[in-house]
Design an enzyme around this catalytic site. Sequence first.
Site, PDB file in Angstrom:
ATOM      1  N   ASP A 105       0.855  -1.191   0.000  1.00  0.00           N
ATOM      2  CA  ASP A 105       0.000   0.000   0.000  1.00  0.00           C
ATOM      3  C   ASP A 105       0.895   1.247   0.000  1.00  0.00           C
ATOM      4  OD1 ASP A 105      -3.024   0.853   0.557  1.00  0.00           O
ATOM      5  OD2 ASP A 105      -1.822   1.965   2.020  1.00  0.00           O
ATOM      6  N   ARG A 106       0.726   2.193   0.925  1.00  0.00           N
ATOM      7  CA  ARG A 106       1.586   3.379   0.928  1.00  0.00           C
ATOM      8  C   ARG A 106       3.061   3.009   1.124  1.00  0.00           C
ATOM      9  NH1 ARG A 106      -1.367   7.202  -1.401  1.00  0.00           N
ATOM     10  NH2 ARG A 106       0.080   8.797  -0.633  1.00  0.00           N
ATOM     11  N   HIS A 150     -10.757   8.243  -1.544  1.00  0.00           N
ATOM     12  CA  HIS A 150     -10.095   8.701  -0.323  1.00  0.00           C
ATOM     13  C   HIS A 150      -8.765   9.387  -0.622  1.00  0.00           C
ATOM     14  CE1 HIS A 150      -8.365   4.689  -1.031  1.00  0.00           C
ATOM     15  NE2 HIS A 150      -7.320   5.100  -0.340  1.00  0.00           N
ATOM     16  N   TRP A 151      -8.114   9.041  -1.751  1.00  0.00           N
ATOM     17  CA  TRP A 151      -6.883   9.748  -2.109  1.00  0.00           C
ATOM     18  C   TRP A 151      -7.138  11.258  -2.175  1.00  0.00           C
ATOM     19  CZ3 TRP A 151      -2.848   7.875  -6.160  1.00  0.00           C
ATOM     20  CH2 TRP A 151      -2.317   6.638  -5.761  1.00  0.00           C
ATOM     21  N   TYR A 205      -0.811  11.601   1.939  1.00  0.00           N
ATOM     22  CA  TYR A 205      -1.642  11.646   0.734  1.00  0.00           C
ATOM     23  C   TYR A 205      -1.499  12.976   0.003  1.00  0.00           C
ATOM     24  CZ  TYR A 205      -3.853   7.195   1.709  1.00  0.00           C
ATOM     25  OH  TYR A 205      -4.078   5.854   1.884  1.00  0.00           O
ATOM     26  N   HIS A 268      -7.202  -7.124   0.955  1.00  0.00           N
ATOM     27  CA  HIS A 268      -6.173  -6.107   0.757  1.00  0.00           C
ATOM     28  C   HIS A 268      -4.981  -6.269   1.704  1.00  0.00           C
ATOM     29  CE1 HIS A 268      -4.284  -2.296  -0.092  1.00  0.00           C
ATOM     30  NE2 HIS A 268      -4.496  -1.847   1.121  1.00  0.00           N
TER      31      HIS A 268
END
Length: 309
Positions: A105-106, A150-151, A205, A268
């Site tokens: 993910d991030r 959500h980004w 973000y 996820h």
Amino acid sequence: MFDGFELRQCEGDGARLRVRHGGTGPAVLLLHGHPRTHATWHRVAPLLVAAGHAVVCPDLRGYGRSEKPPTDPEHRPYAKRAMAADCLAVMRGLGHERFAVVGHDRGAYVATRLALDHPEAVTALSVLDAVPIGEALRRCDAGFAASWWHWFFLGQTDKPAERVIDADPDAWYRGTPEQMGAEAYEDYRRAVHDPATVHAMCEDYRAGLGVDREHDDADRRAGRRVGCPLQVLWATRDDMADLYGDVLGVWRDWAGDRLTGGPIDSGHHIAEEAPEALVTALREFWRTGAGPGAPAEGPAAPPGHPPAG
């Protein structure tokens, strides 16, 4: 959780990071995603140690109980370049000059930036559930905007998301102790109830929509690629294949013929939901010549766990 690992604060490159590390052998750096902490790896890290690796799991800058530097108008303190520099400093401080990196993910964006900016250090890169930030934004369409809205919400500054999240963090973030493990869940919950952490995660973000995209686009224009072998894995019960179809194809311009990967039967959060399958995939990747001198056969897995690979 993390039996036999040491927990300490380590100096990064401008921020002190909370770090859990243990084991001996070829080094592996594990980087978590949003909104998790390093504790997301608690089912994976012991299997890698049992397989003969030194494993390092930090809280990324701004996350968990790592430091949260003041930001600036361009959000550069939370750029993936800054986070990657932290991780490199931590690894060198622990005596690991060369190492494999796994990012989810991030954390996958940090891992990719680490491999691009510091090719002398990264021997193998594994990316979980991600494509480069620049690629995601360049390919953005209505489907991406609907699924990954959500980004753009977290990236707002005129109407900051922090006010919404801090009003009821448990309604916004929905991890469970059953999925995550009781101790990992409590660590994550402590983090998302800290307004300073929520602000830092939003800054992550905001950097993604600006400076991180600039860095990715500059690399693309220059034809810069990941120099080490690259493995891309994605969860079958997530939306990577729906969004991109040929996920490996998105990465091909970034890696050329040193690219491998495929799906894992999971939701996820692969490290929490399918740790054995993940470790098997990682070790197979390293065994084929990708890893930092990874042993062809590691020691037996600890009791109660299947062999890792």
